[in-house]
Design an enzyme around this catalytic site. Sequence first.
Site, PDB file in Angstrom:
ATOM      1  N   ASP A  33      30.888  17.204 -47.483  1.00 46.78           N
ATOM      2  CA  ASP A  33      31.111  15.753 -47.349  1.00 46.78           C
ATOM      3  C   ASP A  33      31.640  15.189 -48.563  1.00 46.78           C
ATOM      4  OD1 ASP A  33      30.125  16.051 -44.683  1.00 46.78           O
ATOM      5  OD2 ASP A  33      28.306  15.228 -44.976  1.00 46.78           O
ATOM      6  N   GLU A  35      33.454  16.555 -50.703  1.00 42.58           N
ATOM      7  CA  GLU A  35      35.245  16.808 -51.069  1.00 42.58           C
ATOM      8  C   GLU A  35      35.949  15.790 -50.139  1.00 42.58           C
ATOM      9  OE1 GLU A  35      35.949  21.394 -51.882  1.00 42.58           O
ATOM     10  OE2 GLU A  35      34.558  20.983 -50.372  1.00 42.58           O
ATOM     11  N   ASP A  37      35.136  12.965 -49.091  1.00 41.79           N
ATOM     12  CA  ASP A  37      35.145  11.483 -49.469  1.00 41.79           C
ATOM     13  C   ASP A  37      35.930  11.308 -50.751  1.00 41.79           C
ATOM     14  OD1 ASP A  37      33.144  10.916 -47.529  1.00 41.79           O
ATOM     15  OD2 ASP A  37      31.346  10.970 -48.718  1.00 41.79           O
ATOM     16  N   SER A  82      35.167   3.749  -9.654  1.00 39.21           N
ATOM     17  CA  SER A  82      33.899   4.307  -9.672  1.00 39.21           C
ATOM     18  C   SER A  82      33.872   5.493  -8.965  1.00 39.21           C
ATOM     19  CB  SER A  82      32.959   3.077  -9.259  1.00 39.21           C
ATOM     20  OG  SER A  82      33.275   2.834  -7.955  1.00 39.21           O
ATOM     21  N   LEU A  83      32.561   6.159  -8.956  1.00 40.83           N
ATOM     22  CA  LEU A  83      32.722   7.451  -8.098  1.00 40.83           C
ATOM     23  C   LEU A  83      31.496   7.313  -7.110  1.00 40.83           C
ATOM     24  CD1 LEU A  83      32.358  10.027 -11.024  1.00 40.83           C
ATOM     25  CD2 LEU A  83      34.316   9.719  -9.346  1.00 40.83           C
ATOM     26  N   GLU A 113      31.952  18.982 -14.167  1.00 44.47           N
ATOM     27  CA  GLU A 113      31.856  18.466 -15.562  1.00 44.47           C
ATOM     28  C   GLU A 113      30.468  17.706 -15.693  1.00 44.47           C
ATOM     29  OE1 GLU A 113      35.759  16.227 -16.680  1.00 44.47           O
ATOM     30  OE2 GLU A 113      36.067  17.174 -14.907  1.00 44.47           O
ATOM     31  N   LYS A 115      27.943  14.721 -16.246  1.00 41.33           N
ATOM     32  CA  LYS A 115      28.298  13.270 -16.261  1.00 41.33           C
ATOM     33  C   LYS A 115      27.740  12.504 -17.681  1.00 41.33           C
ATOM     34  CE  LYS A 115      27.910   9.113 -12.910  1.00 41.33           C
ATOM     35  NZ  LYS A 115      27.378   8.119 -14.095  1.00 41.33           N
ATOM     36  N   ASP A 117      26.109   9.743 -20.015  1.00 39.26           N
ATOM     37  CA  ASP A 117      25.740   8.440 -20.002  1.00 39.26           C
ATOM     38  C   ASP A 117      25.956   7.593 -21.076  1.00 39.26           C
ATOM     39  OD1 ASP A 117      24.104   6.651 -18.462  1.00 39.26           O
ATOM     40  OD2 ASP A 117      22.172   7.251 -19.030  1.00 39.26           O
ATOM     41  N   ARG A 136      36.103  -0.358 -19.356  1.00 34.48           N
ATOM     42  CA  ARG A 136      36.334  -0.174 -17.974  1.00 34.48           C
ATOM     43  C   ARG A 136      36.366  -1.731 -17.194  1.00 34.48           C
ATOM     44  NH1 ARG A 136      34.141  -0.404 -12.916  1.00 34.48           N
ATOM     45  NH2 ARG A 136      34.804   1.237 -11.392  1.00 34.48           N
ATOM     46  N   TYR A 224      37.237  13.206 -20.299  1.00 34.46           N
ATOM     47  CA  TYR A 224      37.414  13.938 -19.143  1.00 34.46           C
ATOM     48  C   TYR A 224      38.626  13.790 -18.360  1.00 34.46           C
ATOM     49  CZ  TYR A 224      35.711   9.096 -17.480  1.00 34.46           C
ATOM     50  OH  TYR A 224      35.792   7.771 -17.396  1.00 34.46           O
ATOM     51  N   LYS A 311      23.868  13.366  -9.068  1.00 34.10           N
ATOM     52  CA  LYS A 311      22.571  12.739  -9.691  1.00 34.10           C
ATOM     53  C   LYS A 311      21.675  13.531  -9.727  1.00 34.10           C
ATOM     54  CE  LYS A 311      23.919   9.346 -11.124  1.00 34.10           C
ATOM     55  NZ  LYS A 311      24.009   7.775 -10.869  1.00 34.10           N
ATOM     56  N   CYS A 405      12.190 -20.448   4.031  1.00 32.52           N
ATOM     57  CA  CYS A 405      13.063 -20.361   2.936  1.00 32.52           C
ATOM     58  C   CYS A 405      12.149 -20.657   1.688  1.00 32.52           C
ATOM     59  CB  CYS A 405      14.329 -21.182   2.950  1.00 32.52           C
ATOM     60  SG  CYS A 405      15.183 -20.984   1.297  1.00 32.52           S
ATOM     61  N   CYS A 408      14.273 -23.826   0.170  1.00 36.40           N
ATOM     62  CA  CYS A 408      14.286 -25.356   0.619  1.00 36.40           C
ATOM     63  C   CYS A 408      13.531 -25.431   1.934  1.00 36.40           C
ATOM     64  CB  CYS A 408      15.930 -25.425   1.176  1.00 36.40           C
ATOM     65  SG  CYS A 408      16.340 -24.252   2.132  1.00 36.40           S
ATOM     66  N   CYS A 423      18.562 -17.632   5.430  1.00 37.46           N
ATOM     67  CA  CYS A 423      18.382 -19.095   5.257  1.00 37.46           C
ATOM     68  C   CYS A 423      19.471 -19.765   5.981  1.00 37.46           C
ATOM     69  CB  CYS A 423      17.966 -19.380   4.074  1.00 37.46           C
ATOM     70  SG  CYS A 423      17.991 -21.420   3.976  1.00 37.46           S
ATOM     71  N   CYS A 429      20.631 -25.593   0.518  1.00 37.21           N
ATOM     72  CA  CYS A 429      19.784 -24.620  -0.133  1.00 37.21           C
ATOM     73  C   CYS A 429      20.314 -24.547  -1.688  1.00 37.21           C
ATOM     74  CB  CYS A 429      19.640 -23.394   0.556  1.00 37.21           C
ATOM     75  SG  CYS A 429      18.396 -22.091  -0.041  1.00 37.21           S
TER      76      CYS A 429
END
Length: 669
Positions: A33, A35, A37, A82-83, A113, A115, A117, A136, A224, A311, A405, A408, A423, A429
Amino acid sequence: MMDQEKERIDLLRRELQEHNYKYYVEDSPVISDYEFDMKLKELQQLEAQHPDYFDPASPTQRVGGEVTKNFNTITHDYPMYSLDNSYSSEELIEWENRLKRMLGVAQLAYTCELKYDGASINLTYENGELLRGVTRGNGTAGDEVTANVRTIRSIPLRLRGKVPGRFDVRGEIILPLEGFARMNQEREQAGEDLYMNPRNTASGSLKLQDSAVVAQRPLDCLFYGMVGRDLQLSSQYEMLTRMREFGFKVPETARLCQNMDEVIAFLNHWDEKRHNLPYETDGVVIKVNDLRLQDELGFTSKSPRWAMAYKFKSEQALTQLEEITYQVGRTGAITPVANLKPVLLAGTTVKRASLHNADQIAKLDVRIGDWVYVEKGGEIIPKITAVELKKRAPESEPVTYIELCPECNTPLERKEGEAQHFCPNDTGCPPQITGRIQHFISRKAMDIEGLGGETVELLFREGLIGNYADLYSLSLDDLLPLERMAEKSATNLLEGVAASRQVPFPRVLFALGIRYVGETVAKKLARAFGSLERLMEASTEELLSVDEIGERIAASVISFFADPVNREIVLRLQEQGLQFALDEAELENRTEVLKGQTFVVSGVFETLERNALKKMIEDNGGKVASSVSSKTTYLVAGDKMGPSKRTKAESLGVAIIGEQEFLALVKGN
């Protein structure tokens, strides 16, 4: 002397880029590190002495320092879909069987692959250099965060080897667990609140205004996918290999599986081993490996048909249900909400969970005071999955669903075939009124800058707005007396409202909030009728003749415009100059020459992109289908079209035409 210093600068840049790659991508540093820097410090000094040699891809540009007050909204060159999710091997097998039927094949290979997070990012490269980074967002457009992504060491500023002229790469900005723990340790020592989880912290980091602060965070980026024209790739697995060659950090955990049995073995392996990874993962993404077959399968309005997210079983927690309250949505739908004794779940404190509807409450037989199991559906929205009956109090009683409701006091209705209560007081409302206005100003609709949900609530409470047309009558004098409304904020709000007059017709139609008229339906109706005036006068038969418009949508549109209150609001919006018709350029290209004909588009074309060709079909009155059937009029065949569609078209006697023949059809020949 100048030439020598220029050579030294170039040499240092090359060396540092290579060391950066070995450290952050390959995880195999060859110098210390210290060297590194020292070389970086020397380069910074030389660049400061010779500003004419500035290079945006220089390693020195990673330290940040640029301050971004407002993040520009950028439309993606290629949408970020989206998937679809699956939670069992049975669901995956059903998905595979569906794909095999569509493609007419007996066997499929897949790339699997992990997923990641984190926060999705789209990076555009031009001539081998990073041009911009965009979040995104809503999948169509996102926020430009280029200054911040430049500070992330595993994102290459300049690519290696021979690369395409311009293309996008997709990745996930993550915060490794070790770095997250270190950040929280520092915050604890400073007496500050701890961050709750790595995912939210990574996502929040991308929107920090000072890139120098972002540079101090141990963010990483795992890649990915690539999208672009003429990428010269034949498979998903080859794409990952090529990305590694370009210098992108693509995890070696990806595997090529020759069948679904191998896919399921991969899932079982990582369901056990994922806790040993240095970053969080909540599942596996399974993609059809053959890019030609991906192209043939195409997309729904939201997701690729050729990919599925599996998932892993969600983390569960046991806690007590203290109360059930009821929320009223903008359409009047009533949603029961479980108020829980706070419990830590998957890195966040959960206090509330959706109970969906009366049927779900009855199915679970959940009662006030019960101890319940809570998990995050798709790791995002908490839900109650079961009741621990052993801990139930003997005096507990079944839940009686509300009849009035909660906002209201209007008697609720539940139509036959509907899961939710509603309602019917849509004009009186309060949550329905503010909900419709909040939908109107939302990003996918009018996207009014300077106006958020809380401000809508404030304006409604103060009696300044009662519907979304009232927004266009607001003045500075109305806004300045409001609590926490400075002149700058008020001016921004009014400017945002004024700018929304230029939002195109399909989004205005979506913004009106007609029930069942989502983004995709709004686009189809806008294309079919051309103007709101024509749509308002359309009959049920005319609406049903539009592709994918069924009786429920048609009845909802007719009902909306039959309401005199809605017609008055629409008239006021029209007087304010909103876009209630397609623009001249779009109208010029519209004909009915393909009306009554159904097209399936497959392959790669010389002069048109597939989406442009599909739009041309719809603009000329035709219908686009995803698979060949007896109802197909033409199969428009491009280069590299899959053999299964050709075989099916030939067996059904469907005409197969090329790009030039299709263009001749559009011209009426």
